[in-house]
Write an enzyme that holds these catalytic residues in place. Sequence first.
Site, PDB file in Angstrom:
ATOM      1  N   GLU C  29       0.832  -1.199   0.000  1.00 40.56           N
ATOM      2  CA  GLU C  29       0.000   0.000   0.000  1.00 40.56           C
ATOM      3  C   GLU C  29       0.868   1.252   0.000  1.00 40.56           C
ATOM      4  O   GLU C  29       1.704   1.418   0.892  1.00 40.56           O
ATOM      5  CB  GLU C  29      -0.920  -0.012   1.228  1.00 40.56           C
ATOM      6  CG  GLU C  29      -1.929  -1.138   1.168  1.00 40.56           C
ATOM      7  CD  GLU C  29      -2.546  -1.474   2.528  1.00 40.56           C
ATOM      8  OE1 GLU C  29      -2.438  -0.654   3.456  1.00 40.56           O
ATOM      9  OE2 GLU C  29      -3.122  -2.570   2.641  1.00 40.56           O
ATOM     10  N   GLU C  60      -4.930  -6.445   2.617  1.00 38.43           N
ATOM     11  CA  GLU C  60      -3.739  -7.178   3.066  1.00 38.43           C
ATOM     12  C   GLU C  60      -3.800  -8.652   2.720  1.00 38.43           C
ATOM     13  O   GLU C  60      -2.771  -9.280   2.471  1.00 38.43           O
ATOM     14  CB  GLU C  60      -3.533  -6.998   4.579  1.00 38.43           C
ATOM     15  CG  GLU C  60      -2.839  -5.690   4.965  1.00 38.43           C
ATOM     16  CD  GLU C  60      -3.773  -4.486   4.980  1.00 38.43           C
ATOM     17  OE1 GLU C  60      -4.990  -4.663   4.760  1.00 38.43           O
ATOM     18  OE2 GLU C  60      -3.290  -3.366   5.223  1.00 38.43           O
ATOM     19  N   PHE C  83       2.210  -1.610   8.881  1.00 36.34           N
ATOM     20  CA  PHE C  83       2.517  -1.753  10.305  1.00 36.34           C
ATOM     21  C   PHE C  83       2.374  -3.236  10.661  1.00 36.34           C
ATOM     22  O   PHE C  83       1.424  -3.889  10.218  1.00 36.34           O
ATOM     23  CB  PHE C  83       1.535  -0.955  11.180  1.00 36.34           C
ATOM     24  CG  PHE C  83       1.718   0.533  11.137  1.00 36.34           C
ATOM     25  CD1 PHE C  83       1.353   1.276  10.025  1.00 36.34           C
ATOM     26  CD2 PHE C  83       2.241   1.224  12.239  1.00 36.34           C
ATOM     27  CE1 PHE C  83       1.511   2.653   9.990  1.00 36.34           C
ATOM     28  CE2 PHE C  83       2.399   2.606  12.216  1.00 36.34           C
ATOM     29  CZ  PHE C  83       2.035   3.322  11.086  1.00 36.34           C
ATOM     30  N   ASP C  85       1.330  -4.573  13.206  1.00 34.30           N
ATOM     31  CA  ASP C  85       0.027  -4.838  13.837  1.00 34.30           C
ATOM     32  C   ASP C  85      -0.969  -5.378  12.810  1.00 34.30           C
ATOM     33  O   ASP C  85      -1.861  -6.144  13.151  1.00 34.30           O
ATOM     34  CB  ASP C  85      -0.544  -3.547  14.438  1.00 34.30           C
ATOM     35  CG  ASP C  85       0.486  -2.740  15.207  1.00 34.30           C
ATOM     36  OD1 ASP C  85       0.375  -2.650  16.423  1.00 34.30           O
ATOM     37  OD2 ASP C  85       1.431  -2.199  14.580  1.00 34.30           O
ATOM     38  N   PHE C  86      -0.819  -4.945  11.557  1.00 38.90           N
ATOM     39  CA  PHE C  86      -1.782  -5.345  10.523  1.00 38.90           C
ATOM     40  C   PHE C  86      -1.549  -6.783  10.052  1.00 38.90           C
ATOM     41  O   PHE C  86      -2.343  -7.295   9.249  1.00 38.90           O
ATOM     42  CB  PHE C  86      -1.731  -4.417   9.301  1.00 38.90           C
ATOM     43  CG  PHE C  86      -1.791  -2.949   9.592  1.00 38.90           C
ATOM     44  CD1 PHE C  86      -2.247  -2.457  10.815  1.00 38.90           C
ATOM     45  CD2 PHE C  86      -1.392  -2.026   8.636  1.00 38.90           C
ATOM     46  CE1 PHE C  86      -2.284  -1.085  11.068  1.00 38.90           C
ATOM     47  CE2 PHE C  86      -1.434  -0.657   8.880  1.00 38.90           C
ATOM     48  CZ  PHE C  86      -1.875  -0.194  10.099  1.00 38.90           C
ATOM     49  N   HIS C 129      -0.847   0.454  16.628  1.00 37.83           N
ATOM     50  CA  HIS C 129       0.173   0.816  15.632  1.00 37.83           C
ATOM     51  C   HIS C 129       1.578   0.823  16.225  1.00 37.83           C
ATOM     52  O   HIS C 129       2.456   1.514  15.700  1.00 37.83           O
ATOM     53  CB  HIS C 129      -0.105   2.211  15.058  1.00 37.83           C
ATOM     54  CG  HIS C 129      -1.143   2.251  13.979  1.00 37.83           C
ATOM     55  ND1 HIS C 129      -2.458   2.013  14.222  1.00 37.83           N
ATOM     56  CD2 HIS C 129      -1.043   2.511  12.648  1.00 37.83           C
ATOM     57  CE1 HIS C 129      -3.142   2.141  13.086  1.00 37.83           C
ATOM     58  NE2 HIS C 129      -2.309   2.425  12.129  1.00 37.83           N
TER      59      HIS C 129
HETATM   60  C1  LIG Z   1      -5.643  -3.009   7.892  1.00 40.42           C
HETATM   61  C2  LIG Z   1      -4.975  -1.682   7.697  1.00 40.42           C
HETATM   62  N1  LIG Z   1      -4.246  -1.487   6.594  1.00 40.42           N
HETATM   63  C3  LIG Z   1      -3.626  -0.320   6.390  1.00 40.42           C
HETATM   64  C4  LIG Z   1      -3.735   0.704   7.311  1.00 40.42           C
HETATM   65  C5  LIG Z   1      -2.966   1.995   7.108  1.00 40.42           C
HETATM   66  N2  LIG Z   1      -3.876   3.056   6.738  1.00 40.42           N
HETATM   67  C6  LIG Z   1      -4.335   3.921   7.647  1.00 40.42           C
HETATM   68  S1  LIG Z   1      -5.384   5.028   6.989  1.00 40.42           S
HETATM   69  C7  LIG Z   1      -5.222   4.345   5.454  1.00 40.42           C
HETATM   70  C8  LIG Z   1      -5.964   4.925   4.320  1.00 40.42           C
HETATM   71  C9  LIG Z   1      -7.421   4.757   4.508  1.00 40.42           C
HETATM   72  O1  LIG Z   1      -8.097   5.332   3.445  1.00 40.42           O
HETATM   73  P1  LIG Z   1      -9.641   5.624   3.514  1.00 40.42           P
HETATM   74  O2  LIG Z   1     -10.378   4.386   3.934  1.00 40.42           O
HETATM   75  O3  LIG Z   1     -10.042   6.217   2.228  1.00 40.42           O
HETATM   76  O4  LIG Z   1      -9.848   6.645   4.700  1.00 40.42           O
HETATM   77  P2  LIG Z   1      -9.307   8.153   4.821  1.00 40.42           P
HETATM   78  O5  LIG Z   1      -7.985   8.057   5.532  1.00 40.42           O
HETATM   79  O6  LIG Z   1      -9.221   8.732   3.463  1.00 40.42           O
HETATM   80  O7  LIG Z   1     -10.305   8.837   5.681  1.00 40.42           O
HETATM   81  C10 LIG Z   1      -4.359   3.274   5.486  1.00 40.42           C
HETATM   82  C11 LIG Z   1      -3.981   2.458   4.324  1.00 40.42           C
HETATM   83  C12 LIG Z   1      -4.511   0.449   8.451  1.00 40.42           C
HETATM   84  N3  LIG Z   1      -4.637   1.379   9.414  1.00 40.42           N
HETATM   85  N4  LIG Z   1      -5.131  -0.736   8.617  1.00 40.42           N
END
Ligand SMILES: Cc1ncc(C[n+]2csc(CCOP(=O)(O)OP(=O)(O)O)c2C)c(N)n1
Lengths: 337, 337, 326, 326
Positions: C29, C60, C83, C85-86, C129
Amino acid sequence: MNAPGKPVKNDDIGLDTRMELYRVQVEIRDFEKRAFDLFLQNLVKGTSHLSLGQEAVAAGFAVAMKPGDKSFCTYRGHAHTLARGVEMEKVLGELMQRDNGLMRGKGGSMHLTSVEHGVMGSYAIIGAHLPIACGSAWRAQYLGQDDVSVCFFGDGTTNIGAFHEALNFAVVWKLPVVFVCENNLYMEYTPIGDVTAVEHPAADRASAYGLERIIVDGNDADAVYRVAQAAFAKARAGEGPSLIECMTYRHSGHSRADPAKYRPPGELEEWMKRDPIKVYKQRLADFGVPQADVDAIDQQTKEKVEAATEACKAAPIPPVEIMTTDVYADGGWAWRN
Amino acid sequence: MNAPGKPVKNDDIGLDTRMELYRVQVEIRDFEKRAFDLFLQNLVKGTSHLSLGQEAVAAGFAVAMKPGDKSFCTYRGHAHTLARGVEMEKVLGELMQRDNGLMRGKGGSMHLTSVEHGVMGSYAIIGAHLPIACGSAWRAQYLGQDDVSVCFFGDGTTNIGAFHEALNFAVVWKLPVVFVCENNLYMEYTPIGDVTAVEHPAADRASAYGLERIIVDGNDADAVYRVAQAAFAKARAGEGPSLIECMTYRHSGHSRADPAKYRPPGELEEWMKRDPIKVYKQRLADFGVPQADVDAIDQQTKEKVEAATEACKAAPIPPVEIMTTDVYADGGWAWRN
Amino acid sequence: MAELTYRDAVARGIAQEMRRDENVVFLGEDVAKAGGVFKATVGLYEEFGGKRVRDTPISEQAILGAAMGAAMTGLRPIAEIMFSDFLAVCFDYIANEFPKSRYMTNGQVKCPLVVRTGNGAGSRFGAQHSQSVENWAMMIPGLKVVAPSTPLDVVGLLAASIRDEDPVIFFEHKSLYATKGEVPDGEIVDQLGKAKIVRPGKDATIVALALMVPRALAAAEKLQKEFGIDAEVIDVRSLVPLDTQTILGSLVKTGRLFTVEENPRLCGWGAEIASIAADECFWDLDGPIVRITTPHIPLPAADNLEDIVLPTPDRIAERVRRTLGA
Amino acid sequence: MAELTYRDAVARGIAQEMRRDENVVFLGEDVAKAGGVFKATVGLYEEFGGKRVRDTPISEQAILGAAMGAAMTGLRPIAEIMFSDFLAVCFDYIANEFPKSRYMTNGQVKCPLVVRTGNGAGSRFGAQHSQSVENWAMMIPGLKVVAPSTPLDVVGLLAASIRDEDPVIFFEHKSLYATKGEVPDGEIVDQLGKAKIVRPGKDATIVALALMVPRALAAAEKLQKEFGIDAEVIDVRSLVPLDTQTILGSLVKTGRLFTVEENPRLCGWGAEIASIAADECFWDLDGPIVRITTPHIPLPAADNLEDIVLPTPDRIAERVRRTLGA
Ligand SMILES: Cc1ncc(C[n+]2csc(CCOP(=O)(O)OP(=O)(O)O)c2C)c(N)n1
Ligand SMILES: Cc1ncc(C[n+]2csc(CCOP(=O)(O)OP(=O)(O)O)c2C)c(N)n1
Ligand SMILES: [Mg+2]
Ligand SMILES: [Mg+2]
């Protein structure tokens, strides 16, 4: 409150509610700007995810909620937490990791929770809270309570497995849960269109669960409010879940670390023209609300933010003792005798 | 082989292929029946999931595949493994947990794998192999190889998160992968309709990934073969994945432990009327294939099953030494020095 | 010889291997165009292009599943899970798919892939995290597990992991990304399963991993200076394969064993090492084996709390001193 | 007093609590109308109806997520995950959600739920349906972890788990489902965090769990009969909370400690207990601490292979004898 002497057409919403919608949006806006400033001063710690530009979604849903309704938010949850009436000082205190924070600094900005306000948590693992919101809705259904569980998430979240499981589950069990996708066009740094098989990541999936395809202008608090009310009425009537995609845009980067350089030139500027606060100021004017009433809200909000900032700056850091409290229900952390 | 003196209309498939479709179905049928008998004699160990009644799906796809194409199966994988030409003795040996088994008894009936035949594994955790099949297809795309990865799974599998992630991923990356849902109306013991938000658990989700809605009669090997050919052609042309829902029915219980009492009366009987072997015998007759040719296949298959059974009964159990081989690539299991 | 950050060492290691072997591909990602959220993969997309360095949806399971399918059929994928954690949202691949496919198929299927992931605390991100989860991987038979503490080891162990024929879970410590170290020019390839004595000593053996290595070293300096205790510090580097020879060899010399773990207490890797020592070197031990760990609690977000939950040089030194009765 | 199977004890325990408390609800795959694939929940749907006993789709994340949301807001859900191996597909709830919510929210959120799951080998199902994964749960701070070995303990510990205010992962051993034991009539409620000395002895302490308990007992009989070694056998019953008093108390008495683990070697619960003993009871130990475990490999399907990978009474007895030098 009513705009004196001005009969208003087409006002299904009512001016009291409109003033509240405005107030909530301004409160979020001013809070988030302050949070950003305090981050630059290194007073907001860890990470923080602002909702600048997305205020109309939080306001529209929260104002349509009743006491007892439950909110399930993400790490980008300041807005939704404030919108439910949680004290600004407590939210800011948590961002600043002070002892006056909502969770006394133990959770941090990504986990804002205020059970007494129905804010059942902010979840930082993408998708996890959609099934959890189903569970809350199941409880309401099982106990015959009439609250609605509302679950907010981003466009990127529609591509993770838990999204799919929750939607199917909610429909099969006909649960009073409302899924709200805030489509701000981006995941962290990647445009949602680059990684999604359909144009509307939530709405174009609705039919896969037998749900109606709903897209709403997420920068217009009235539009959001109306769609929220309809979904809540459906849920309370026992007619099951809804999935709503709100088209919006975040004005800032994904998190404090992000300058948002991945945006095509001009995109932000286009969206700024449709800034939800600007849209709503105009709306109030159209409905004949005197400028002074609007200014009063602006002024009160400024003062609130100021007071919260001062209180938080003066607040102590969390005491060391709480490090090991509340791991288990007995209040402690003992895993052995 | 051609039915002598009988010009056949509408034969896009061709009699050679039809005879092969028949042969594969009969081979699966007779094998599965034997596996069941051997289970009753306690010679088939552990669990085992039969495809009785679902033979047309396995045959239709496998006959349409080319050497080099990859199959990804579930625990209900005997049929798909045999259909790719894997020796019956090796498959039966694995079910009987003998040293002559495909994996010398180390994997068991739920994990049949024969890489040399393109059978890249049978996976026993629901949904896991859909993303894995994407990876195989990605490799083909990346290396410019023109094989297709074909992933088989059940109706119940459409409700787990990995299904959703794989479908979206495959479409976004335009991968040469074909997802085949064998809708046999049941999960283990629960009717799929009880737990799914839409009528067709796979096909009614296709639009969520911008895919065509495809439903095929899974008890008619010709119909399956045609739809498989089309999907493979699309994949090889670089036009991305397909999702195909095959309507079928399993004649036996979910696994060896299941008497299938949850079925409504008459349901099995209705489906038996459309038994794929019966359907196909009729088809061959319609095309003028002499009964003797059909009988010859039946007879050869019987002999094959007999020979495999005897060979497996005579085969030794796996030697103790292989217990610790092939944990790591060096052939051993050392996690320390 | 250049000074490199741990962060840049990641990109260096990946680039080295991608140049060498066309079958090495990389997905995750925000890893490509944006260079990763930790900026550890900046420049790879530019050098190797969008066919080899690919951004994925937030999926994931699809990421790890795709990596596995590609690895089985001929590529050598590197997958990033942002991370550690994921790893919990794609744990089926970690626990049930990668590590079992070779065994279950009697050696027919291979799975040469690397999962890189940001591990560990220090960023004030809170409980979801910040975890140190190397034991989530160590406990699964069939995986290899690596966690470097220096930029040099990042390059060398990453290269070794990419070349390895088995699935490797590669833990990068988030709080080390900004640290610097000397990295020689040219190709660097290290070996999995070799611990390193990073400070020789004769009075006690302190075994540490990742962020705990510099802390154990600082503790050793303090012990030397303030109490005249000469501690040997070992950087485990690779939990599987585990270099028990180096660890037990040191213990036989010093007679005392300490482990310093960032993961929460229960079933941490230090427990495994302690149990090996308590069995195989019981008669060489001059006193209790002591594990210094993060307490068995979720991690707090607040900086002052996060700072005290992790083992610090002071806490390590104090615990060693007290146990040795100095 | 009735003789009950371990399988029927599950339904008995759940029924007891569902009768007592309307807020107890139960969900899982094929658990309601079909009574569960292990037939451990037969009769519950008939007695309590489809509102309280619910079949779900194959959506383990939705199952556990829904259980959590319901638990947070007032119910006391029991969720079944059919095979413990499948905890990997919903591990985020086990590792990141259930156990952290109370802490992260500074005590605002509670999570009183039970995840029941079929654990362990013996059915010739192969590597993805036979694992013993109690350490997957033990290593996570904030969970409680229970694994009974008898029908009586199933009822009593299940009741205690359902009444507990914390999330409990409840491991039922598949190879014990058919075993029988006496269970008194009337309400039975046990206590979490209490180990049981199931055979007193003075020469060695053998700590075991679930299926390993009857095997450790058989080994102890053999040791007594053939070598005059009088071993004390402890059924741990609950890994968290862990009754170290009973275990260490026994060790102090016998001077020797053995653990018998079904889980593969690395980072098993026995390692944790060994490390506690090697620290806190070092001076009470008369010899090495020895862990008897399943080798660190995926599980083979074939019956003859599966039978030899798990610790057997003979292997346990032989290892104890050899270590004691008898
Ligand atoms: C399972 C998981 N994968 C990746 C992340 C890292 N991460 C945090 S926010 C994000 C983007 C999320 O995008 P969106 O759902 O569009 O929400 P926005 O941040 O735009 O509000 C990612 C990939 C995470 N927190 N959890
Ligand atoms: C993640 C996971 N959950 C549950 C199971 C148990 N299980 C095995 S087969 C099965 C039913 C699958 O139904 P379907 O996908 O329709 O396939 P079918 O068996 O009908 O071919 C279930 C629930 C599993 N193996 N993996
Ligand atoms: Mg977004
Ligand atoms: Mg089915």
